[in-house]
Design a protein around this motif. Structure first.
Motif, PDB file in Angstrom:
ATOM      1  N   PRO A   1      -2.506   4.051  -6.907  1.00 16.56           N
ATOM      2  CA  PRO A   1      -1.661   3.867  -5.724  1.00 16.56           C
ATOM      3  C   PRO A   1      -2.062   2.627  -4.948  1.00 16.56           C
ATOM      4  O   PRO A   1      -3.123   2.029  -5.183  1.00 16.56           O
ATOM      5  CB  PRO A   1      -1.926   5.152  -4.911  1.00 16.56           C
ATOM      6  CG  PRO A   1      -3.318   5.546  -5.297  1.00 16.56           C
ATOM      7  CD  PRO A   1      -3.485   5.143  -6.745  1.00 16.56           C
ATOM      8  N   ALA A   2      -1.237   2.250  -4.029  1.00 13.42           N
ATOM      9  CA  ALA A   2      -1.544   1.115  -3.166  1.00 13.42           C
ATOM     10  C   ALA A   2      -2.694   1.478  -2.230  1.00 13.42           C
ATOM     11  O   ALA A   2      -2.925   2.646  -1.903  1.00 13.42           O
ATOM     12  CB  ALA A   2      -0.310   0.715  -2.364  1.00 13.42           C
ATOM     13  N   VAL A   3      -3.410   0.474  -1.788  1.00 17.37           N
ATOM     14  CA  VAL A   3      -4.533   0.711  -0.891  1.00 17.37           C
ATOM     15  C   VAL A   3      -4.012   1.225   0.446  1.00 17.37           C
ATOM     16  O   VAL A   3      -2.871   0.929   0.834  1.00 17.37           O
ATOM     17  CB  VAL A   3      -5.359  -0.579  -0.701  1.00 17.37           C
ATOM     18  CG1 VAL A   3      -5.955  -1.035  -2.017  1.00 17.37           C
ATOM     19  CG2 VAL A   3      -4.498  -1.683  -0.097  1.00 17.37           C
ATOM     20  N   PRO A   4      -4.800   2.003   1.167  1.00 15.58           N
ATOM     21  CA  PRO A   4      -4.360   2.485   2.486  1.00 15.58           C
ATOM     22  C   PRO A   4      -3.994   1.324   3.404  1.00 15.58           C
ATOM     23  O   PRO A   4      -4.644   0.280   3.410  1.00 15.58           O
ATOM     24  CB  PRO A   4      -5.580   3.261   3.000  1.00 15.58           C
ATOM     25  CG  PRO A   4      -6.312   3.675   1.763  1.00 15.58           C
ATOM     26  CD  PRO A   4      -6.112   2.563   0.779  1.00 15.58           C
ATOM     27  N   GLY A   5      -2.936   1.544   4.179  1.00 19.17           N
ATOM     28  CA  GLY A   5      -2.481   0.516   5.100  1.00 19.17           C
ATOM     29  C   GLY A   5      -1.433  -0.416   4.531  1.00 19.17           C
ATOM     30  O   GLY A   5      -1.029  -1.371   5.200  1.00 19.17           O
ATOM     31  N   THR A   6      -0.950  -0.159   3.303  1.00 16.00           N
ATOM     32  CA  THR A   6       0.051  -1.029   2.678  1.00 16.00           C
ATOM     33  C   THR A   6       1.442  -0.675   3.199  1.00 16.00           C
ATOM     34  O   THR A   6       1.815   0.495   3.216  1.00 16.00           O
ATOM     35  CB  THR A   6       0.016  -0.866   1.148  1.00 16.00           C
ATOM     36  OG1 THR A   6      -1.289  -1.184   0.672  1.00 16.00           O
ATOM     37  CG2 THR A   6       1.026  -1.785   0.492  1.00 16.00           C
ATOM     38  N   PRO A   7       2.249  -1.661   3.614  1.00 14.85           N
ATOM     39  CA  PRO A   7       3.622  -1.359   4.049  1.00 14.85           C
ATOM     40  C   PRO A   7       4.516  -1.021   2.868  1.00 14.85           C
ATOM     41  O   PRO A   7       4.179  -1.268   1.702  1.00 14.85           O
ATOM     42  CB  PRO A   7       4.061  -2.654   4.747  1.00 14.85           C
ATOM     43  CG  PRO A   7       3.231  -3.723   4.123  1.00 14.85           C
ATOM     44  CD  PRO A   7       1.908  -3.083   3.792  1.00 14.85           C
ATOM     45  N   PHE A   8       5.694  -0.502   3.171  1.00 11.02           N
ATOM     46  CA  PHE A   8       6.595   0.003   2.129  1.00 11.02           C
ATOM     47  C   PHE A   8       6.971  -1.065   1.111  1.00 11.02           C
ATOM     48  O   PHE A   8       6.967  -0.814  -0.103  1.00 11.02           O
ATOM     49  CB  PHE A   8       7.861   0.568   2.779  1.00 11.02           C
ATOM     50  CG  PHE A   8       8.908   1.010   1.812  1.00 11.02           C
ATOM     51  CD1 PHE A   8       8.820   2.229   1.164  1.00 11.02           C
ATOM     52  CD2 PHE A   8       9.996   0.186   1.516  1.00 11.02           C
ATOM     53  CE1 PHE A   8       9.789   2.638   0.257  1.00 11.02           C
ATOM     54  CE2 PHE A   8      10.965   0.580   0.614  1.00 11.02           C
ATOM     55  CZ  PHE A   8      10.868   1.801  -0.017  1.00 11.02           C
ATOM     56  N   HIS A   9       7.302  -2.268   1.568  1.00 11.55           N
ATOM     57  CA  HIS A   9       7.820  -3.283   0.652  1.00 11.55           C
ATOM     58  C   HIS A   9       6.747  -3.853  -0.265  1.00 11.55           C
ATOM     59  O   HIS A   9       7.073  -4.593  -1.195  1.00 11.55           O
ATOM     60  CB  HIS A   9       8.494  -4.412   1.439  1.00 11.55           C
ATOM     61  CG  HIS A   9       7.551  -5.206   2.296  1.00 11.55           C
ATOM     62  ND1 HIS A   9       7.015  -4.695   3.460  1.00 11.55           N
ATOM     63  CD2 HIS A   9       7.044  -6.461   2.169  1.00 11.55           C
ATOM     64  CE1 HIS A   9       6.230  -5.601   4.012  1.00 11.55           C
ATOM     65  NE2 HIS A   9       6.227  -6.678   3.251  1.00 11.55           N
ATOM     66  N   ARG A  10       5.466  -3.514  -0.052  1.00  7.27           N
ATOM     67  CA  ARG A  10       4.388  -4.032  -0.900  1.00  7.27           C
ATOM     68  C   ARG A  10       3.683  -2.927  -1.686  1.00  7.27           C
ATOM     69  O   ARG A  10       2.585  -3.122  -2.202  1.00  7.27           O
ATOM     70  CB  ARG A  10       3.376  -4.779  -0.032  1.00  7.27           C
ATOM     71  CG  ARG A  10       3.927  -6.073   0.542  1.00  7.27           C
ATOM     72  CD  ARG A  10       2.967  -6.721   1.524  1.00  7.27           C
ATOM     73  NE  ARG A  10       1.704  -7.048   0.905  1.00  7.27           N
ATOM     74  CZ  ARG A  10       1.474  -8.145   0.170  1.00  7.27           C
ATOM     75  NH1 ARG A  10       2.469  -9.006  -0.035  1.00  7.27           N
ATOM     76  NH2 ARG A  10       0.300  -8.382  -0.333  1.00  7.27           N
ATOM     77  N   LEU A  11       4.318  -1.767  -1.812  1.00  6.04           N
ATOM     78  CA  LEU A  11       3.695  -0.648  -2.521  1.00  6.04           C
ATOM     79  C   LEU A  11       3.529  -0.913  -4.011  1.00  6.04           C
ATOM     80  O   LEU A  11       2.710  -0.267  -4.666  1.00  6.04           O
ATOM     81  CB  LEU A  11       4.524   0.627  -2.314  1.00  6.04           C
ATOM     82  CG  LEU A  11       4.490   1.239  -0.914  1.00  6.04           C
ATOM     83  CD1 LEU A  11       5.393   2.464  -0.848  1.00  6.04           C
ATOM     84  CD2 LEU A  11       3.072   1.611  -0.506  1.00  6.04           C
ATOM     85  N   ALA A  12       4.284  -1.859  -4.570  1.00  5.05           N
ATOM     86  CA  ALA A  12       4.128  -2.179  -5.987  1.00  5.05           C
ATOM     87  C   ALA A  12       2.975  -3.140  -6.249  1.00  5.05           C
ATOM     88  O   ALA A  12       2.620  -3.369  -7.408  1.00  5.05           O
ATOM     89  CB  ALA A  12       5.427  -2.787  -6.536  1.00  5.05           C
ATOM     90  N   ARG A  13       2.373  -3.700  -5.198  1.00 11.70           N
ATOM     91  CA  ARG A  13       1.248  -4.613  -5.384  1.00 11.70           C
ATOM     92  C   ARG A  13      -0.048  -3.791  -5.340  1.00 11.70           C
ATOM     93  O   ARG A  13      -0.771  -3.755  -4.349  1.00 11.70           O
ATOM     94  CB  ARG A  13       1.250  -5.702  -4.323  1.00 11.70           C
ATOM     95  CG  ARG A  13       0.284  -6.852  -4.649  1.00 11.70           C
ATOM     96  CD  ARG A  13       0.401  -7.985  -3.663  1.00 11.70           C
ATOM     97  NE  ARG A  13      -0.535  -9.056  -3.977  1.00 11.70           N
ATOM     98  CZ  ARG A  13      -0.309 -10.057  -4.821  1.00 11.70           C
ATOM     99  NH1 ARG A  13       0.854 -10.108  -5.458  1.00 11.70           N
ATOM    100  NH2 ARG A  13      -1.217 -10.979  -5.046  1.00 11.70           N
ATOM    101  N   THR A  14      -0.357  -3.154  -6.445  1.00 11.29           N
ATOM    102  CA  THR A  14      -1.555  -2.345  -6.573  1.00 11.29           C
ATOM    103  C   THR A  14      -2.605  -3.114  -7.370  1.00 11.29           C
ATOM    104  O   THR A  14      -2.407  -4.279  -7.731  1.00 11.29           O
ATOM    105  CB  THR A  14      -1.231  -1.018  -7.283  1.00 11.29           C
ATOM    106  OG1 THR A  14      -0.857  -1.301  -8.644  1.00 11.29           O
ATOM    107  CG2 THR A  14      -0.073  -0.297  -6.598  1.00 11.29           C
TER     108      THR A  14
END
Length: 391
Positions: free
Chosen positions: A76-89
């Protein structure tokens, strides 16, 4: 010095061996040194002499495979990631959004063909193979059946989107839906309130605008009640399938595309081409791309294209601000239910796929409704303390 008081200690002298006592009479003196012990005992007859000591324990064996640490399938994305950057894991590489988009398009086309073939076979087996009364883009003579086929064909996109996220981008299935990697059902129900408000305000303003600024289209036939028997079947089809169709479009255009573009935003705004880094770290490139694709996926022209682009941009922006697709799904479902049920209730179901153009006055009714809807959603999101970043 007083002999009763102890004086300073006498410093110690060199250590000396105790004196040797003389041997008793009649005994020889002890030897000066004992001879060394023998090298070893001879081996018994028939046995070879012993060799050097063999090491019995070597290097420890490696741990069995079941105790090895395995890399997780999804990250998963790191804590604190906004919605539009959830694919940048941690699994993100430049090719994953591109390959995922191609995979989504290819599987969507294949599944669409399969659905069409299976549907045609079932239709032929049940109702016969007479397609002579179908016209235009319709596959079947019945307007209700054509509508159902279209809604099903779009509804199947949702599982394909989450499959692409899991298989290609190696992230949680429903990270496309929200920052909590799931659909927040309670928040979705809350969003139905401003969604219903949007439909009421938009329809009410359209009546008012048509009365004040009449157009050529406003004088057309408004239809009539077809009767309960002719209304109930299309109504059931619409009520059952429209939620899946509307949700699927949100997953594709506001979920997948916004996050696919947002994945290319740099982790830091500092460095070369800082303005480009800042732009792609924002959600707006993804919102614009998703909105343009949404317009291209419909058959509208002229001012109607502007209208649905504003709709797509508004719900895309709300997805980022509220951390999920729930607001867009709610308003999309309610808007499409009204858009399909109204012609079904007025005997004009054959116009369900009429899109084309619209007068500029359409914006006078839709833009204020979108503004009211957006402010209501943001107000509820603050009241409900909706998560806007990953945890």
């Amino acid at each position: 010095m007083d002999p009763q008081q102890p004086g300073p200690p006498t410093p110690p002298g060199p250590y000396s061996q105790p004196p040797q006592y003389p041997p008793p009479a009649g005994y020889p003196p002890p030897p000066a040194a004992y001879p060394p012990p023998p090298a070893g005992y001879p081996p018994p007859a028939g046995y070879p002499p012993p060799g050097p000591y063999q090491q019995q324990w070597g290097a420890p064996a490696p741990y069995p495979g079941q105790f090895a640490v395995r890399e997780p399938r999804t990250v998963p994305a790191v804590p604190g990631t906004p919605f539009h950057r959830l694919a940048r894991t941690a699994k993100h590489t430049w090719w994953r959004p591109l390959v995922g988009t191609l995979f989504l398009g290819a599987t969507g086309f294949i599944v669409l063909v399969v659905v069409l073939i299976v549907w045609t076979i079932a239709h032929t087996a049940i109702a016969g193979d007479d397609f002579s009364t179908s016209s235009g883009s319709d596959f079947f003579p019945s307007d209700t059946e054509n509508l159902a086929l279209t809604l099903v064909s779009l509804g199947i996109l949702t599982p394909l989107v989450v499959l692409s996220a899991w298989l290609v981008q190696r992230r949680p299935w429903f990270s496309v839906a929200s920052v909590l990697n799931k659909i927040r059902w309670r928040w979705l129900l809350w969003c139905c309130l401003p969604g219903a408000g949007y439909v009421v305000v938009s329809y009410g303003l359209s009546i008012l605008v048509s009365a004040v600024l009449p157009t050529d289209d406003s004088s057309g036939d408004s239809g009539h009640w077809p009767g309960f028997g002719a209304f109930v079947v299309p109504a059931l089809v619409i009520l059952v399938l429209v939620p899946f169709q509307s949700a699927a479009e949100e997953f594709v255009f506001r979920g997948w595309l916004i996050q696919a573009v947002g994945a290319y935003g740099s982790d830091s705004a500092e460095g070369k081409a800082r303005w480009l880094r800042v732009v792609f770290r924002s959600p707006w490139p993804g919102i614009v791309v998703g909105g343009a694709a949404f317009v291209a996926g419909h058959g509208y022209t002229g001012w109607a294209m502007v209208d649905i682009f504003l709709f797509a941009a508004t719900v895309g922006w709300l997805a980022v601000k509220t951390g999920g697709l729930e607001a867009g799904i709610a308003v999309h479902v309610l808007n499409n239910l009204f858009a399909f049920l109204l012609p079904a209730a007025t005997g004009r179901l054959d116009t369900w796929d009429d899109q084309g153009g619209a007068p500029w006055t359409l914006l006078l009714s839709d833009v204020p409704a979108l503004v009211v809807f957006a402010f209501a959603v943001l107000f509820l999101a603050r009241k409900q303390e909706v998560a806007t970043r990953s945890r």
